[in-house]
Design an enzyme around this catalytic site. Structure first.
Site, PDB file in Angstrom:
ATOM      1  N   GLU A  20       4.625  -4.914   7.191  1.00 37.97           N
ATOM      2  CA  GLU A  20       3.876  -3.868   7.897  1.00 37.97           C
ATOM      3  C   GLU A  20       4.373  -3.655   9.323  1.00 37.97           C
ATOM      4  OE1 GLU A  20       2.522  -6.302   6.066  1.00 37.97           O
ATOM      5  OE2 GLU A  20       0.965  -5.463   4.756  1.00 37.97           O
TER       6      GLU A  20
ATOM      7  N   ALA B 153       0.859  -1.180   0.000  1.00 41.42           N
ATOM      8  CA  ALA B 153       0.000   0.000   0.000  1.00 41.42           C
ATOM      9  C   ALA B 153       0.896   1.230   0.000  1.00 41.42           C
ATOM     10  CB  ALA B 153      -0.888  -0.018   1.241  1.00 41.42           C
TER      11      ALA B 153
ATOM     12  N   GLY C  83       0.596  -4.974   0.905  1.00 39.35           N
ATOM     13  CA  GLY C  83      -0.580  -5.035   0.040  1.00 39.35           C
ATOM     14  C   GLY C  83      -0.301  -5.701  -1.295  1.00 39.35           C
TER      15      GLY C  83
ATOM     16  N   GLU D  39      -0.599  -9.240  -0.731  1.00 34.10           N
ATOM     17  CA  GLU D  39      -2.018  -9.506  -0.457  1.00 34.10           C
ATOM     18  C   GLU D  39      -2.854  -9.504  -1.737  1.00 34.10           C
ATOM     19  OE1 GLU D  39      -1.900  -6.384   2.533  1.00 34.10           O
ATOM     20  OE2 GLU D  39      -2.513  -7.812   4.056  1.00 34.10           O
TER      21      GLU D  39
END
Ligand code: HXC
Length: 257
Positions: free
Chosen positions: A131, A65, A108, A111
Site C-alpha cells: 500500500e 483491494a 488486502g 490481509e
C-alpha cells in the site's frame, strides 16, 4: 446460492471458496467482499460443513483491494460507509478456516489470508503489503495482524518498503504454517480440512476461540478463558467418546454433541 466473483463447493464436510476474478488478479472489490462474507456465513450455518478453505485462481490468491475502485474513493464516503469494515464478517466465522495461498497475496489479499485460522502456501506464493507504493497504508489488518504474526522488524520492513516476501520467507517468519509444491496445494489444504472434519466440531470451535482470545487478552485472562472452556468441554458427549475411544484403543466417533 450463485455468486458473481467466487466459486463455491462443498463435500465431505469441507467447503471451498475460490476467489475468481483472474483477469484482475482477484482484486477485492465490494462485490468480492460481499460474496466471500456471504458464502462463509452460509457455510458457517450449514451443519454438513466443518471446515472452510479459501483459495484463489491462476497467479493470484488476491492482489489486494481493487485499486481502480479505491481510486475514486474520498474520505467522507470511506468514513461514512466504514469502508472495508465488512470484512469482520469473515473473522466472525466460528468454523476453522484455511487460506490456501496459490500466488500473489498482496495488500488486502494478504490481509484476507491473515483473517483465516491456518495459512498454507504454494511455493509460488508471494506476500506483501504494498500500500505504501500507492501513498496509503494497510487498511484491513495488515499493520495489526501481520505485526502479531511476524513481529515488528519484518512487519515494518514489509509495510514501509512495500516489498514482496516469498513463501519460504513467509514460513520462516511464522506467517504461514506450511509451504508445499504448487500442484499439491489444494490436496494439502483438503488433507488439513479432512483432519479437522474428523474431530469434534465443538472442540475445534473451542480451540479457535481460545487461540484467538490470546490476541485480545492478558495472559491470566486468557488462561482463565482456556481453563473454563476446558471445563465446559467435559460436558460434551464428544469428550466422553474421545476419552473412551483412547482407553478402548479404537478410533473415536465424534457426533458434535
Ligand atoms: C485492481 C488489479 C490489482 C488491484 C492487479 N490488477 N492488481 N486491479 N486492483 N489490486 C489488474 C491489473 O490492473 C491488470 O489489469 C491485471 O490485474 C494483471 O495485472 P498486471 O499488473 O498486468 O500483472 P503483473 O505485471 O504480472 O503484476 C502483478 C502484480 C501487480 C505485481 C501483482 O498487478 C500489482 O502490483 N498489483 C497491485 C498490488 C497492490 O498494490 N495491492 C495492494 C492494493 S491496496 P489490466 O486490465 O491492466 O490487464 C490494498 C489496501 C487494502 O489492498 C485496505 C483497504 C482499506
Amino acid at each position: 446460492t450463485d455468486f458473481e466473483t467466487i466459486l463455491t463447493e462443498s463435500a465431505d464436510g469441507i467447503a471451498v471458496i475460490t476467489i475468481n476474478r483472474p483477469k484482475a488478479l482477484n482484486a477485492l472489490n465490494q462485490q468480492v467482499l460481499e460474496d466471500i462474507a456471504t458464502a462463509a456465513e452460509q457455510f458457517d450455518a450449514d451443519d454438513s460443513v466443518k471446515a472452510i478453505i479459501i483459495t484463489g485462481t491462476d497467479r493470484a490468491f488476491a492482489a489486494g483491494a481493487d485499486i481502480k475502485q479505491m481510486a475514486e474513493l474520498d474520505f467522507a464516503t470511506a468514513f461514512k460507509t466504514d469502508f472495508f469494515a465488512g470484512w469482520s464478517r469473515l473473522t466472525a466465522v466460528r468454523k476453522p478456516t484455511i487460506a490456501a495461498v496459490n500466488g500473489f497475496a498482496l495488500g488486502g489479499g494478504c490481509e484476507v489470508a491473515m483473517m483465516c485460522d491456518i495459512l498454507i502456501a504454494s511455493e509460488k506464493a508471494k506476500f506483501g503489503q504494498p500500500e505504501i507504493n500507492l501513498g496509503v497504508l494497510p487498511g484491513m489488518g495488515g499493520s495489526q495482524r501481520l505485526t502479531r504474526a511476524i513481529g515488528k522488524a519484518k512487519a515494518m520492513d514489509l509495510c514501509l518498503t512495500g516489498r514482496m516476501m516469498d513463501a519460504e520467507e513467509a514460513e520462516r517468519s511464522g506467517l504461514v504454517a506450511r509451504v508445499v509444491p504448487h500442484d499439491e496445494l489444494m490436496d494439502e489444504a483438503r488433507k488439513i480440512a479432512a483432519t479437522i472434519v474428523s474431530k469434534s466440531r465443538i472442540a475445534s470451535a473451542m480451540v479457535k476461540e481460545a487461540v484467538n482470545a490470546s490476541f485480545e487478552t492478558t495472559l491470566q485472562q486468557g488462561l482463565l478463558f482456556e481453563r473454563r472452556l476446558f471445563h465446559s468441554a467435559l460436558a460434551t458427549n464428544d469428550q466422553s467418546e474421545g476419552m473412551a475411544a483412547f482407553v478402548e484403543k479404537r478410533d473415536p466417533d465424534f457426533t458434535d454433541t
